[in-house]
Design a protein around this motif. Structure first.
Motif, PDB file in Angstrom:
ATOM      1  N   GLN A 151       0.821  -1.213   0.000  1.00 42.46           N
ATOM      2  CA  GLN A 151       0.000   0.000   0.000  1.00 42.46           C
ATOM      3  C   GLN A 151       0.854   1.262   0.000  1.00 42.46           C
ATOM      4  OE1 GLN A 151      -0.536  -2.661   2.002  1.00 42.46           O
ATOM      5  NE2 GLN A 151      -2.310  -3.420   0.878  1.00 42.46           N
ATOM      6  N   PRO A 162      -7.725  -6.635   6.997  1.00 41.23           N
ATOM      7  CA  PRO A 162      -9.067  -7.124   6.660  1.00 41.23           C
ATOM      8  C   PRO A 162      -9.372  -8.452   7.347  1.00 41.23           C
ATOM      9  CG  PRO A 162      -7.810  -6.534   4.684  1.00 41.23           C
ATOM     10  CD  PRO A 162      -6.845  -6.585   5.824  1.00 41.23           C
ATOM     11  N   GLU A 233     -12.949  -5.548   4.035  1.00 39.72           N
ATOM     12  CA  GLU A 233     -12.076  -5.149   2.917  1.00 39.72           C
ATOM     13  C   GLU A 233     -12.327  -3.701   2.521  1.00 39.72           C
ATOM     14  OE1 GLU A 233      -9.637  -6.354   1.261  1.00 39.72           O
ATOM     15  OE2 GLU A 233      -9.529  -8.478   1.783  1.00 39.72           O
ATOM     16  N   GLY A 234     -13.615  -3.315   2.446  1.00 41.37           N
ATOM     17  CA  GLY A 234     -13.936  -1.945   2.068  1.00 41.37           C
ATOM     18  C   GLY A 234     -13.449  -0.935   3.075  1.00 41.37           C
ATOM     19  N   GLU A 235     -13.625  -1.245   4.354  1.00 42.60           N
ATOM     20  CA  GLU A 235     -13.161  -0.332   5.394  1.00 42.60           C
ATOM     21  C   GLU A 235     -11.640  -0.257   5.426  1.00 42.60           C
ATOM     22  OE1 GLU A 235     -13.823   0.458  10.190  1.00 42.60           O
ATOM     23  OE2 GLU A 235     -15.000  -1.075   9.133  1.00 42.60           O
ATOM     24  N   ASP A 237      -9.677  -0.508   2.776  1.00 38.91           N
ATOM     25  CA  ASP A 237      -9.307   0.361   1.653  1.00 38.91           C
ATOM     26  C   ASP A 237      -9.494   1.834   2.017  1.00 38.91           C
ATOM     27  OD1 ASP A 237      -8.680  -1.849   0.125  1.00 38.91           O
ATOM     28  OD2 ASP A 237     -10.646  -1.953  -0.831  1.00 38.91           O
ATOM     29  N   ARG A 238     -10.568   2.137   2.735  1.00 41.02           N
ATOM     30  CA  ARG A 238     -10.807   3.527   3.159  1.00 41.02           C
ATOM     31  C   ARG A 238      -9.752   3.964   4.174  1.00 41.02           C
ATOM     32  NH1 ARG A 238     -16.171   1.642   2.707  1.00 41.02           N
ATOM     33  NH2 ARG A 238     -16.231   1.047   4.904  1.00 41.02           N
ATOM     34  N   VAL A 240      -6.663   2.893   4.299  1.00 38.42           N
ATOM     35  CA  VAL A 240      -5.436   3.128   3.538  1.00 38.42           C
ATOM     36  C   VAL A 240      -5.482   4.495   2.852  1.00 38.42           C
ATOM     37  CG1 VAL A 240      -4.049   2.349   1.576  1.00 38.42           C
ATOM     38  CG2 VAL A 240      -4.922   0.678   3.217  1.00 38.42           C
ATOM     39  N   GLU A 241      -6.617   4.822   2.230  1.00 40.46           N
ATOM     40  CA  GLU A 241      -6.753   6.107   1.555  1.00 40.46           C
ATOM     41  C   GLU A 241      -6.651   7.262   2.541  1.00 40.46           C
ATOM     42  OE1 GLU A 241      -6.762   6.822  -1.624  1.00 40.46           O
ATOM     43  OE2 GLU A 241      -6.451   4.677  -1.980  1.00 40.46           O
TER      44      GLU A 241
END
Length: 357
Positions: A151, A162, A233-235, A237-238, A240-241
């Motif tokens: 990342q 995750p 997984e979605g959380e 990714d958020r 990381v962003e």
């Protein structure tokens, strides 16, 4: 005068109140590796209780049956042997030892922290779709640094992963030995300077769990704790962003040299990017720009070493760089900066040592 029952109640009440706040995370883990380790503890205790409980019960039975006041008990002063009793006394412990040995041997190999996972949970095997998340862990004084090479981010005192995704931890330390431990996830693994240890694990439930060092490392040890977040997984990714937009900017080598200075109660920090090769430089103890990497020193040693020409090679950080990092007043480390060649020597005598590359 209060009754004896009331006194017992007054004594037990504070103890029960204290125990009600206990969080037995080791016996109620959220990761599959920690769950298997919990089961190993339970089965080991059960096997040992197969001997302990009968011995304790029979001790009370014999003491009661053969008490001095029991005149009906058999008295045989000439008795000295019983084949059946000898068989029971030796067979039962032998069975326990064999069972514990087999359980320990299998678990030692199955739960080897260096062994990649073969399952996510008891009913779900690892497949090609389960790409491991690589996290590089650095134990600092007295805080934790986590680097995510895929990342391209780094965090201090906060870790996220995750749910149901294998995690591969690569663990090292900056100065003294520490111990990386998340009780809800897996067992503790030592973090040592100049070395890399590995831990494979997986978290199966969403939540925020506590991580800490299980090895005393100085005055700030008590606050050497971090948060481990098991997220979707979605959380993830958020998360990381969010780290990529952090105001802390890039974790450069200079920023790391400043970060590794001893400090306690360090707040959670996110770095938007990381200088390539930083973790490898930390493991090889050559983050400083004028320091010789440990792998190069070992390669020279493998070839027989440099002999006398390799003695005059000690250096340290430039005072200007120390001042720029704000660590000029800290202890000044000396280390191997490079290998001197034969031109620095005259007639076999070492020239005076100077701080140079």
């Amino acid at each position: 005068m209060p009754s004896s029952k009331l006194l017992r109640g007054l004594v037990l009440a504070p103890a029960l109140l204290l125990l009600s706040g206990c969080n037995a995370v080791l016996m109620s883990p959220s990761g599959d590796i920690a769950l298997q380790q919990r089961n190993l503890i339970i089965w080991s205790v059960i096997l040992m209780l197969l001997i302990i409980i009968p011995v304790m019960v029979l001790t009370a039975v014999f003491a009661w049956k053969y008490r001095a006041s029991n005149t009906e008990a058999d008295y045989d002063p000439e008795w000295d042997h019983s084949t059946l009793l000898e068989l029971i006394i030796w067979a039962c412990p032998l069975f326990i030892i064999i069972a514990l040995g087999a359980l320990t041997w299998v678990s030692t190999h199955k739960l080897d922290p260096y062994r990649p996972l073969d399952r996510i949970t008891a009913g779900q095997a690892v497949t090609a779709e389960h790409e491991p998340l690589v996290v590089e862990v650095v134990a600092l004084d007295w805080k934790w640094l986590f680097l995510y090479p895929e990342q391209g981010i780094a965090t201090v005192n906060e870790l996220a992963a995750p749910v149901d995704r294998p995690i591969r931890f690569k663990i090292t330390a900056s100065t003294v030995m520490n111990s990386f431990f998340i009780p809800a996830l897996a067992g503790q693994i030592y973090a040592m300077p100049g070395m890399e240890t590995t831990l494979h694990a997986v978290i199966n439930k969403e939540g925020v769990y506590e991580g800490f060092s299980g090895n005393y490392s100085g005055e700030g040890f008590s606050w050497m704790r971090f948060s481990f977040r098991g997220v979707s997984e979605g959380e993830f990714d958020r998360w990381v962003e969010q780290a990529r937009t952090s105001q802390d900017g890039q974790l450069t080598r200079e920023a790391y040299l400043k970060l590794e200075q001893p400090s306690a109660r360090e707040p959670i920090r996110h770095f938007a990017s990381v200088t390539p090769g930083l973790y490898d430089a930390i493991v090889n103890r050559c983050v400083e720009p004028n320091r010789m990497c440990m792998r190069d020193i070992m390669a020279i040693d493998e070839q027989g070493g440099m002999g006398i020409p390799g003695l005059d090679n000690i250096t340290s950080l430039d005072p200007t760089l120390l001042a720029r990092l704000g660590i000029a007043e800290t202890y000044r480390h000396h280390y191997v900066g490079g290998v001197c060649n034969a031109a620095d020597y005259a007639f076999g005598e070492v020239l005076p040592n100077t701080e140079r590359l």
